[in-house]
Scaffold this motif. Structure first.
Motif, PDB file in Angstrom:
ATOM      1  N   LEU A   1      -1.936  25.687 -67.585  1.00  0.00           N
ATOM      2  CA  LEU A   1      -1.749  24.480 -68.387  1.00  0.00           C
ATOM      3  C   LEU A   1      -1.915  24.785 -69.868  1.00  0.00           C
ATOM      4  O   LEU A   1      -1.175  24.253 -70.704  1.00  0.00           O
ATOM      5  CB  LEU A   1      -2.736  23.394 -67.952  1.00  0.00           C
ATOM      6  N   ASP A   2      -2.847  25.654 -70.216  1.00  0.00           N
ATOM      7  CA  ASP A   2      -3.036  26.013 -71.622  1.00  0.00           C
ATOM      8  C   ASP A   2      -1.775  26.658 -72.187  1.00  0.00           C
ATOM      9  O   ASP A   2      -1.378  26.383 -73.331  1.00  0.00           O
ATOM     10  CB  ASP A   2      -4.216  26.973 -71.769  1.00  0.00           C
ATOM     11  N   SER A   3      -1.140  27.527 -71.399  1.00  0.00           N
ATOM     12  CA  SER A   3       0.080  28.186 -71.854  1.00  0.00           C
ATOM     13  C   SER A   3       1.201  27.179 -72.068  1.00  0.00           C
ATOM     14  O   SER A   3       1.937  27.235 -73.065  1.00  0.00           O
ATOM     15  CB  SER A   3       0.507  29.245 -70.838  1.00  0.00           C
ATOM     16  N   VAL A   4       1.338  26.229 -71.158  1.00  0.00           N
ATOM     17  CA  VAL A   4       2.407  25.231 -71.277  1.00  0.00           C
ATOM     18  C   VAL A   4       2.136  24.301 -72.450  1.00  0.00           C
ATOM     19  O   VAL A   4       3.049  23.923 -73.187  1.00  0.00           O
ATOM     20  CB  VAL A   4       2.573  24.451 -69.966  1.00  0.00           C
ATOM     21  N   ARG A   5       0.888  23.934 -72.646  1.00  0.00           N
ATOM     22  CA  ARG A   5       0.549  23.085 -73.799  1.00  0.00           C
ATOM     23  C   ARG A   5       0.804  23.822 -75.107  1.00  0.00           C
ATOM     24  O   ARG A   5       1.299  23.225 -76.068  1.00  0.00           O
ATOM     25  CB  ARG A   5      -0.912  22.640 -73.702  1.00  0.00           C
ATOM     26  N   ALA A   6       0.498  25.109 -75.155  1.00  0.00           N
ATOM     27  CA  ALA A   6       0.760  25.889 -76.369  1.00  0.00           C
ATOM     28  C   ALA A   6       2.259  25.980 -76.634  1.00  0.00           C
ATOM     29  O   ALA A   6       2.698  25.938 -77.796  1.00  0.00           O
ATOM     30  CB  ALA A   6       0.159  27.286 -76.223  1.00  0.00           C
ATOM     31  N   PHE A   7       3.035  26.113 -75.584  1.00  0.00           N
ATOM     32  CA  PHE A   7       4.500  26.144 -75.683  1.00  0.00           C
ATOM     33  C   PHE A   7       5.021  24.843 -76.291  1.00  0.00           C
ATOM     34  O   PHE A   7       5.837  24.851 -77.231  1.00  0.00           O
ATOM     35  CB  PHE A   7       5.054  26.345 -74.273  1.00  0.00           C
ATOM     36  N   THR A   8       4.524  23.727 -75.804  1.00  0.00           N
ATOM     37  CA  THR A   8       4.944  22.419 -76.306  1.00  0.00           C
ATOM     38  C   THR A   8       4.467  22.204 -77.743  1.00  0.00           C
ATOM     39  O   THR A   8       5.221  21.709 -78.595  1.00  0.00           O
ATOM     40  CB  THR A   8       4.389  21.315 -75.392  1.00  0.00           C
ATOM     41  N   THR A   9       3.228  22.585 -78.007  1.00  0.00           N
ATOM     42  CA  THR A   9       2.691  22.435 -79.365  1.00  0.00           C
ATOM     43  C   THR A   9       3.486  23.250 -80.371  1.00  0.00           C
ATOM     44  O   THR A   9       3.739  22.794 -81.503  1.00  0.00           O
ATOM     45  CB  THR A   9       1.210  22.864 -79.393  1.00  0.00           C
ATOM     46  N   ALA A  10       3.914  24.448 -79.975  1.00  0.00           N
ATOM     47  CA  ALA A  10       4.723  25.281 -80.871  1.00  0.00           C
ATOM     48  C   ALA A  10       6.018  24.582 -81.243  1.00  0.00           C
ATOM     49  O   ALA A  10       6.468  24.662 -82.392  1.00  0.00           O
ATOM     50  CB  ALA A  10       5.025  26.621 -80.195  1.00  0.00           C
ATOM     51  N   ALA A  11       6.634  23.892 -80.282  1.00  0.00           N
ATOM     52  CA  ALA A  11       7.870  23.162 -80.571  1.00  0.00           C
ATOM     53  C   ALA A  11       7.620  22.021 -81.544  1.00  0.00           C
ATOM     54  O   ALA A  11       8.402  21.803 -82.482  1.00  0.00           O
ATOM     55  CB  ALA A  11       8.479  22.633 -79.278  1.00  0.00           C
ATOM     56  N   VAL A  12       6.536  21.298 -81.343  1.00  0.00           N
ATOM     57  CA  VAL A  12       6.214  20.173 -82.233  1.00  0.00           C
ATOM     58  C   VAL A  12       5.933  20.690 -83.644  1.00  0.00           C
ATOM     59  O   VAL A  12       6.397  20.115 -84.638  1.00  0.00           O
ATOM     60  CB  VAL A  12       5.014  19.382 -81.693  1.00  0.00           C
ATOM     61  N   GLU A  13       5.189  21.787 -83.733  1.00  0.00           N
ATOM     62  CA  GLU A  13       4.859  22.330 -85.059  1.00  0.00           C
ATOM     63  C   GLU A  13       6.088  22.858 -85.779  1.00  0.00           C
ATOM     64  O   GLU A  13       6.213  22.729 -87.002  1.00  0.00           O
ATOM     65  CB  GLU A  13       3.811  23.442 -84.902  1.00  0.00           C
ATOM     66  N   GLU A  14       7.015  23.457 -85.028  1.00  0.00           N
ATOM     67  CA  GLU A  14       8.193  24.061 -85.650  1.00  0.00           C
ATOM     68  C   GLU A  14       9.298  23.042 -85.907  1.00  0.00           C
ATOM     69  O   GLU A  14       9.954  23.077 -86.952  1.00  0.00           O
ATOM     70  CB  GLU A  14       8.729  25.180 -84.745  1.00  0.00           C
ATOM     71  N   TYR A  15       9.512  22.134 -84.956  1.00  0.00           N
ATOM     72  CA  TYR A  15      10.680  21.247 -85.027  1.00  0.00           C
ATOM     73  C   TYR A  15      10.331  19.767 -85.171  1.00  0.00           C
ATOM     74  O   TYR A  15      11.222  18.944 -85.373  1.00  0.00           O
ATOM     75  CB  TYR A  15      11.545  21.428 -83.778  1.00  0.00           C
ATOM     76  N   GLY A  16       9.050  19.435 -85.021  1.00  0.00           N
ATOM     77  CA  GLY A  16       8.628  18.054 -85.241  1.00  0.00           C
ATOM     78  C   GLY A  16       8.666  17.166 -84.027  1.00  0.00           C
ATOM     79  O   GLY A  16       8.100  16.070 -84.060  1.00  0.00           O
ATOM     80  N   ARG A  17       9.297  17.626 -82.935  1.00  0.00           N
ATOM     81  CA  ARG A  17       9.409  16.768 -81.765  1.00  0.00           C
ATOM     82  C   ARG A  17       9.839  17.586 -80.546  1.00  0.00           C
ATOM     83  O   ARG A  17      10.252  18.752 -80.673  1.00  0.00           O
ATOM     84  CB  ARG A  17      10.393  15.632 -81.995  1.00  0.00           C
ATOM     85  N   VAL A  18       9.734  16.969 -79.394  1.00  0.00           N
ATOM     86  CA  VAL A  18      10.229  17.539 -78.141  1.00  0.00           C
ATOM     87  C   VAL A  18      11.130  16.491 -77.510  1.00  0.00           C
ATOM     88  O   VAL A  18      10.660  15.463 -77.037  1.00  0.00           O
ATOM     89  CB  VAL A  18       9.080  17.898 -77.174  1.00  0.00           C
ATOM     90  N   ASP A  19      12.428  16.727 -77.546  1.00  0.00           N
ATOM     91  CA  ASP A  19      13.371  15.755 -76.994  1.00  0.00           C
ATOM     92  C   ASP A  19      13.599  15.944 -75.501  1.00  0.00           C
ATOM     93  O   ASP A  19      13.718  14.973 -74.760  1.00  0.00           O
ATOM     94  CB  ASP A  19      14.706  15.855 -77.732  1.00  0.00           C
ATOM     95  N   VAL A  20      13.686  17.196 -75.083  1.00  0.00           N
ATOM     96  CA  VAL A  20      13.995  17.496 -73.685  1.00  0.00           C
ATOM     97  C   VAL A  20      13.124  18.648 -73.211  1.00  0.00           C
ATOM     98  O   VAL A  20      12.955  19.638 -73.919  1.00  0.00           O
ATOM     99  CB  VAL A  20      15.486  17.880 -73.497  1.00  0.00           C
ATOM    100  N   LEU A  21      12.579  18.507 -72.012  1.00  0.00           N
ATOM    101  CA  LEU A  21      11.926  19.617 -71.326  1.00  0.00           C
ATOM    102  C   LEU A  21      12.697  19.902 -70.044  1.00  0.00           C
ATOM    103  O   LEU A  21      12.880  19.004 -69.222  1.00  0.00           O
ATOM    104  CB  LEU A  21      10.479  19.281 -70.979  1.00  0.00           C
ATOM    105  N   VAL A  22      13.154  21.141 -69.889  1.00  0.00           N
ATOM    106  CA  VAL A  22      13.805  21.563 -68.653  1.00  0.00           C
ATOM    107  C   VAL A  22      12.800  22.399 -67.869  1.00  0.00           C
ATOM    108  O   VAL A  22      12.527  23.551 -68.209  1.00  0.00           O
ATOM    109  CB  VAL A  22      15.093  22.370 -68.923  1.00  0.00           C
TER     110      VAL A  22
END
Length: 243
Positions: free
Chosen positions: A66-87
């Motif tokens: 879960l920590d790895s997946v949360r870090a993955f999502t956080t990286a997207a938010v920090e870089e792009y500002g949002r997460v529109d789609v998760l596949v």
């Protein structure tokens, strides 16, 4: 080009359906963040996408953490500002008779195929709720619709993915939910794990019947690119010759 470019996170993106989806969506103009354990492979794919003008990045990802997946999502938010789609695409398939008692492989399928999807939901859903919009695409299987000998545990994980997806759909008004269930598809799923006999049979059937991973990527792209008020809940994509 997509009429509605989005930031898309893809798990299991180093090969097969995940890689094909990354290439398809990047080509349409979506921003893609690729995740998997094989970072050298991710780096090569990302370099190709960038060379073609796409906006792409990658990050090492273990969906069983879960920590790895949360870090993955956080990286997207920090870089792009949002997460529109998760596949949620990462998966393993170890085929064997239950009587073989390959318990370690059962647990790995539960960890990757089911817990990995739950981790993706846990990481991305709060972000999407804050945004007031989002789309979770869960890659299941036709084995989530029927059970075949040697596939009992694999099927159980995929039936569970369908149940989770339907529950999330019913709970959601701002977040779209799609289940994509591939039939025989060209991938690495049949190349490791399970009994030698079951693996050989699955590999032979795949060699005979399998459609390219790009066919599943096309289905995912179709669901993502519907208007925001249209939620494509389920797509089953089989080779025409598959029974």
């Amino acid at each position: 080009m997509s009429t509605n470019p989005t930031t898309v996170l893809i798990t299991g993106a180093a090969s097969g359906i995940g890689e094909a989806t990354a290439r398809r969506l990047a080509r349409q103009g979506h921003t893609v963040l690729l995740g998997a354990r094989r970072t050298a492979r991710l780096a090569a794919i990302t370099d190709e996408l960038r060379a073609a003008g796409a906006r792409a990045a990658y990050r090492e990802l273990d969906v069983t953490s879960l920590d790895s997946v949360r870090a993955f999502t956080t990286a997207a938010v920090e870089e792009y500002g949002r997460v529109d789609v998760l596949v949620n695409n990462a998966g393993v398939m170890s085929l064997s008779l239950l009587a073989d008692l390959r318990v370690d492989e059962w647990e790995q399928m539960i960890d990757v195929n089911l817990r990995g999807v739950l981790h993706g939901i846990a990481a991305a859903l709060p972000v999407m709720r804050r945004q007031g919009a989002g789309h979770i695409v869960n890659v299941s299987s036709v084995s989530g619709h029927q059970v075949d000998p040697t596939a009992a545990v694999y099927s159980a994980t995929k039936f569970a993915v369908a149940a989770l997806s339907e529950g999330l759909r019913q709970e959601s008004r701002d977040v779209r939910v799609t289940v994509v269930s591939p039939g025989f598809t060209q991938s690495e799923l049949t190349e490791r794990g399970g009994s030698e006999e079951a693996r050989a049979a699955a590999h032979a059937a795949s060699q005979l019947l399998a459609i390219p991973a790009s066919a599943i990527a096309d289905a995912i792209a179709f669901a993502i690119d519907r208007p925001a008020d249209v939620d494509v809940n389920e797509l089953v994509v089989r080779p025409t010759a598959q029974g």
